[in-house]
Design a protein around this motif. Structure first.
Motif, PDB file in Angstrom:
ATOM      1  N   PHE A 175       0.843  -1.191   0.000  1.00  0.00           N
ATOM      2  CA  PHE A 175       0.000   0.000   0.000  1.00  0.00           C
ATOM      3  C   PHE A 175       0.878   1.240   0.000  1.00  0.00           C
ATOM      4  CE2 PHE A 175      -2.873   3.189   1.788  1.00  0.00           C
ATOM      5  CZ  PHE A 175      -4.065   2.894   1.152  1.00  0.00           C
ATOM      6  N   ASP A 176       0.441   2.284  -0.697  1.00  0.00           N
ATOM      7  CA  ASP A 176       1.178   3.554  -0.723  1.00  0.00           C
ATOM      8  C   ASP A 176       0.651   4.441   0.408  1.00  0.00           C
ATOM      9  OD1 ASP A 176       2.556   5.850  -1.246  1.00  0.00           O
ATOM     10  OD2 ASP A 176       1.946   6.028  -3.345  1.00  0.00           O
ATOM     11  N   TYR A 177       1.054   4.117   1.635  1.00  0.00           N
ATOM     12  CA  TYR A 177       0.543   4.880   2.771  1.00  0.00           C
ATOM     13  C   TYR A 177       1.214   6.255   2.895  1.00  0.00           C
ATOM     14  CZ  TYR A 177       4.623   2.848   5.230  1.00  0.00           C
ATOM     15  OH  TYR A 177       5.885   2.458   5.604  1.00  0.00           O
ATOM     16  N   LEU A 178       2.350   6.436   2.246  1.00  0.00           N
ATOM     17  CA  LEU A 178       2.984   7.753   2.250  1.00  0.00           C
ATOM     18  C   LEU A 178       2.143   8.750   1.460  1.00  0.00           C
ATOM     19  CD1 LEU A 178       5.378   9.566   2.978  1.00  0.00           C
ATOM     20  CD2 LEU A 178       6.522   8.779   0.897  1.00  0.00           C
ATOM     21  N   ARG A 179       1.690   8.359   0.285  1.00  0.00           N
ATOM     22  CA  ARG A 179       0.873   9.243  -0.548  1.00  0.00           C
ATOM     23  C   ARG A 179      -0.502   9.488   0.082  1.00  0.00           C
ATOM     24  NH1 ARG A 179       0.968  10.123  -6.150  1.00  0.00           N
ATOM     25  NH2 ARG A 179       2.438   8.400  -6.377  1.00  0.00           N
ATOM     26  N   ASN A 180      -1.075   8.424   0.668  1.00  0.00           N
ATOM     27  CA  ASN A 180      -2.435   8.518   1.193  1.00  0.00           C
ATOM     28  C   ASN A 180      -2.500   8.997   2.641  1.00  0.00           C
ATOM     29  OD1 ASN A 180      -4.432   7.168  -0.918  1.00  0.00           O
ATOM     30  ND2 ASN A 180      -2.510   6.041  -0.992  1.00  0.00           N
ATOM     31  N   ARG A 181      -1.348   9.009   3.314  1.00  0.00           N
ATOM     32  CA  ARG A 181      -1.261   9.457   4.704  1.00  0.00           C
ATOM     33  C   ARG A 181      -2.137   8.630   5.638  1.00  0.00           C
ATOM     34  NH1 ARG A 181       3.227  12.046   4.523  1.00  0.00           N
ATOM     35  NH2 ARG A 181       2.736  12.823   6.621  1.00  0.00           N
ATOM     36  N   THR A 182      -2.441   7.425   5.249  1.00  0.00           N
ATOM     37  CA  THR A 182      -3.229   6.522   6.075  1.00  0.00           C
ATOM     38  C   THR A 182      -2.972   5.092   5.619  1.00  0.00           C
ATOM     39  OG1 THR A 182      -5.457   5.991   6.884  1.00  0.00           O
ATOM     40  CG2 THR A 182      -5.258   6.588   4.567  1.00  0.00           C
ATOM     41  N   LEU A 183      -3.239   4.138   6.510  1.00  0.00           N
ATOM     42  CA  LEU A 183      -3.056   2.721   6.179  1.00  0.00           C
ATOM     43  C   LEU A 183      -4.318   1.970   6.593  1.00  0.00           C
ATOM     44  CD1 LEU A 183      -1.066   0.518   5.149  1.00  0.00           C
ATOM     45  CD2 LEU A 183      -0.458   0.143   7.562  1.00  0.00           C
ATOM     46  N   PRO A 184      -5.211   1.672   5.642  1.00  0.00           N
ATOM     47  CA  PRO A 184      -6.441   0.944   5.986  1.00  0.00           C
ATOM     48  C   PRO A 184      -6.118  -0.457   6.518  1.00  0.00           C
ATOM     49  CG  PRO A 184      -6.570   1.920   3.788  1.00  0.00           C
ATOM     50  CD  PRO A 184      -5.152   2.011   4.217  1.00  0.00           C
ATOM     51  N   LEU A 185      -6.581  -0.755   7.730  1.00  0.00           N
ATOM     52  CA  LEU A 185      -6.301  -2.046   8.341  1.00  0.00           C
ATOM     53  C   LEU A 185      -7.529  -2.677   8.997  1.00  0.00           C
ATOM     54  CD1 LEU A 185      -2.812  -1.477  10.018  1.00  0.00           C
ATOM     55  CD2 LEU A 185      -3.355  -3.299   8.412  1.00  0.00           C
ATOM     56  N   THR A 186      -8.644  -1.954   9.004  1.00  0.00           N
ATOM     57  CA  THR A 186      -9.825  -2.409   9.739  1.00  0.00           C
ATOM     58  C   THR A 186     -10.256  -3.814   9.345  1.00  0.00           C
ATOM     59  OG1 THR A 186     -10.593  -0.130   9.955  1.00  0.00           O
ATOM     60  CG2 THR A 186     -12.215  -1.868  10.319  1.00  0.00           C
ATOM     61  N   HIS A 187     -10.322  -4.089   8.046  1.00  0.00           N
ATOM     62  CA  HIS A 187     -10.796  -5.388   7.573  1.00  0.00           C
ATOM     63  C   HIS A 187      -9.697  -6.447   7.556  1.00  0.00           C
ATOM     64  CE1 HIS A 187     -14.009  -2.759   6.027  1.00  0.00           C
ATOM     65  NE2 HIS A 187     -14.763  -3.814   6.153  1.00  0.00           N
ATOM     66  N   LEU A 188      -8.440  -6.006   7.600  1.00  0.00           N
ATOM     67  CA  LEU A 188      -7.326  -6.957   7.519  1.00  0.00           C
ATOM     68  C   LEU A 188      -6.931  -7.491   8.894  1.00  0.00           C
ATOM     69  CD1 LEU A 188      -5.330  -8.345   5.602  1.00  0.00           C
ATOM     70  CD2 LEU A 188      -3.762  -6.427   5.976  1.00  0.00           C
ATOM     71  N   VAL A 189      -7.011  -6.657   9.919  1.00  0.00           N
ATOM     72  CA  VAL A 189      -6.561  -7.051  11.246  1.00  0.00           C
ATOM     73  C   VAL A 189      -7.220  -8.345  11.747  1.00  0.00           C
ATOM     74  CG1 VAL A 189      -6.662  -6.410  13.696  1.00  0.00           C
ATOM     75  CG2 VAL A 189      -5.736  -4.810  12.030  1.00  0.00           C
ATOM     76  N   PRO A 190      -8.571  -8.503  11.645  1.00  0.00           N
ATOM     77  CA  PRO A 190      -9.174  -9.748  12.132  1.00  0.00           C
ATOM     78  C   PRO A 190      -8.628 -10.994  11.440  1.00  0.00           C
ATOM     79  CG  PRO A 190     -10.859  -8.084  11.748  1.00  0.00           C
ATOM     80  CD  PRO A 190      -9.588  -7.558  11.167  1.00  0.00           C
ATOM     81  N   LEU A 191      -8.320 -10.869  10.141  1.00  0.00           N
ATOM     82  CA  LEU A 191      -7.790 -12.017   9.403  1.00  0.00           C
ATOM     83  C   LEU A 191      -6.363 -12.331   9.840  1.00  0.00           C
ATOM     84  CD1 LEU A 191      -8.508 -14.068   7.238  1.00  0.00           C
ATOM     85  CD2 LEU A 191      -7.679 -12.467   5.513  1.00  0.00           C
ATOM     86  N   VAL A 192      -5.548 -11.287  10.026  1.00  0.00           N
ATOM     87  CA  VAL A 192      -4.177 -11.488  10.508  1.00  0.00           C
ATOM     88  C   VAL A 192      -4.192 -12.140  11.890  1.00  0.00           C
ATOM     89  CG1 VAL A 192      -2.066 -10.302  11.238  1.00  0.00           C
ATOM     90  CG2 VAL A 192      -3.218  -9.604   9.136  1.00  0.00           C
ATOM     91  N   GLN A 193      -5.091 -11.679  12.747  1.00  0.00           N
ATOM     92  CA  GLN A 193      -5.198 -12.256  14.087  1.00  0.00           C
ATOM     93  C   GLN A 193      -5.642 -13.715  14.020  1.00  0.00           C
ATOM     94  OE1 GLN A 193      -7.935  -9.421  15.787  1.00  0.00           O
ATOM     95  NE2 GLN A 193      -6.299  -8.274  16.796  1.00  0.00           N
ATOM     96  N   LYS A 194      -6.612 -13.999  13.164  1.00  0.00           N
ATOM     97  CA  LYS A 194      -7.123 -15.359  13.049  1.00  0.00           C
ATOM     98  C   LYS A 194      -6.053 -16.309  12.519  1.00  0.00           C
ATOM     99  CE  LYS A 194     -11.013 -17.728  13.553  1.00  0.00           C
ATOM    100  NZ  LYS A 194     -11.770 -17.752  14.816  1.00  0.00           N
ATOM    101  N   LEU A 195      -5.241 -15.819  11.599  1.00  0.00           N
ATOM    102  CA  LEU A 195      -4.189 -16.639  11.009  1.00  0.00           C
ATOM    103  C   LEU A 195      -2.933 -16.693  11.879  1.00  0.00           C
ATOM    104  CD1 LEU A 195      -4.521 -15.374   7.328  1.00  0.00           C
ATOM    105  CD2 LEU A 195      -5.072 -17.685   8.111  1.00  0.00           C
ATOM    106  N   SER A 196      -2.829 -15.750  12.838  1.00  0.00           N
ATOM    107  CA  SER A 196      -1.638 -15.643  13.688  1.00  0.00           C
ATOM    108  C   SER A 196      -0.373 -15.524  12.847  1.00  0.00           C
ATOM    109  CB  SER A 196      -1.533 -16.851  14.635  1.00  0.00           C
ATOM    110  OG  SER A 196      -2.663 -16.928  15.477  1.00  0.00           O
ATOM    111  N   CYS A 197      -0.431 -14.656  11.835  1.00  0.00           N
ATOM    112  CA  CYS A 197       0.698 -14.535  10.906  1.00  0.00           C
ATOM    113  C   CYS A 197       1.449 -13.219  11.104  1.00  0.00           C
ATOM    114  CB  CYS A 197       0.215 -14.655   9.458  1.00  0.00           C
ATOM    115  SG  CYS A 197      -0.864 -13.332   8.899  1.00  0.00           S
ATOM    116  N   ARG A 198       2.683 -13.204  10.634  1.00  0.00           N
ATOM    117  CA  ARG A 198       3.497 -11.993  10.666  1.00  0.00           C
ATOM    118  C   ARG A 198       3.075 -11.080   9.524  1.00  0.00           C
ATOM    119  NH1 ARG A 198       6.838 -16.260  10.825  1.00  0.00           N
ATOM    120  NH2 ARG A 198       7.576 -15.862   8.708  1.00  0.00           N
ATOM    121  N   LEU A 199       3.092  -9.767   9.769  1.00  0.00           N
ATOM    122  CA  LEU A 199       2.662  -8.804   8.755  1.00  0.00           C
ATOM    123  C   LEU A 199       3.800  -7.859   8.403  1.00  0.00           C
ATOM    124  CD1 LEU A 199       0.295  -7.654   7.052  1.00  0.00           C
ATOM    125  CD2 LEU A 199      -0.164  -6.089   8.963  1.00  0.00           C
TER     126      LEU A 199
END
Length: 273
Positions: free
Chosen positions: A152-176
């Motif tokens: 993601f180009d968070y520098l250009r957008n000045r934000t990093l959308p994570l709301t929908h991704l966090v639950p999946l990362v937590q469920k998978l217990s994976c490194r991000l």
């Protein structure tokens, strides 16, 4: 992540996606629903003459048998849904997907010149979805997702959308790993801005995510740069956000998603802003 939807057209790519989705259902202790949509746009002239009802009935029996086999083989709850719809396939899948937490779709890239120019059914369904979608390339078997790259180009957008991704990362217990993608050449100012934004991200999400790593690629061809990064570092999955707030951002990122899903040989997780 208690309900998973897997659209199928009985192709090898969709059958492979069903096996992948069934493994995810095992891990998440979720139910799996197989969906077959017969769109008027997809019917052949012969099927139109014979009538959609006859074709749907035949499809239902095949889908029900497949769901029983998945239940038996993977020891999960697997259901079958077959329906006909007057709209395009991607729109029908979007309507059906509202009741599910996650969508898993198979892809074998663009099948013909039309799909190369305007996108495959998988790609078009992704753009319409407001639920996370996992795209599984044809022939890719399931393996545990222990490491994920989020480009993601968070520098250009000045934000990093994570709301929908966090639950999946937590469920998978994976490194991000958050991968900053940019066309600009290196500059000290940009590096300092990136570090500032990374500190903000870490501070805001320290309770949701144990650790976030960061990396950067710079290239005029963003999609190819991301793909090269994936092939070199070999994480287990790639995550992309399907929508930006600005018109230019939406056009840019949709183009990246289109290219990536056509060439990837790794699972791609696309989630809405």
């Amino acid at each position: 992540m208690k309900t998973i939807l897997c659209p199928t057209d009985f192709s090898d790519a969709s059958n492979n996606a069903i096996a992948y989705a069934a493994k995810l259902a095992q891990k998440f202790e979720a139910s799996l629903t197989l969906l077959q949509v017969q769109s008027a746009f997809e019917l052949s002239p012969a099927e139109m003459i014979r009538g959609r009802e006859t074709s749907t009935t035949r499809t239902w029996h095949a889908l029900e048998a497949q769901s029983r086999e998945v239940t038996r083989a993977f020891k999960i709850s697997c259901y079958a849904e077959a329906t006909s719809a007057p709209e395009k396939l991607s729109a029908a899948i979007h309507d059906q997907a509202e009741r599910f937490d996650l969508i898993v779709m198979g892809s074998n890239g663009p099948d013909d010149l039309y799909q190369l120019l305007f996108g495959s059914n998988t790609y078009n369904a992704i753009l319409k979805s407001n639920k996370p979608v996992i795209v599984v390339p044809a022939g890719l078997g399931y393996s545990a997702i222990r490491s994920m790259v989020y480009a993601f180009d968070y520098l250009r957008n000045r934000t990093l959308p994570l709301t929908h991704l966090v639950p999946l990362v937590q469920k998978l217990s994976c490194r991000l790993t958050v991968l900053q993608v940019m066309e600009d050449a290196y500059s000290q100012d940009a590096e300092e801005e990136l570090k500032e934004l990374q500190y903000i991200i870490d501070t805001y999400h320290h309770r949701d995510l144990k650790e976030i790593k960061y990396d950067t690629v710079r290239d005029a061809d963003i999609a190819q740069a991301i793909n090269r990064y994936m092939l070199k570092n070999m994480p287990d999955a790639l995550a992309l956000c399907s929508e930006h707030h600005s018109l230019a951002g939406r056009i840019f990122h949709k183009s990246v998603i289109k290219q990536i899903t056509a060439i990837c040989n790794y699972p791609v997780i696309i989630f809405p802003h």
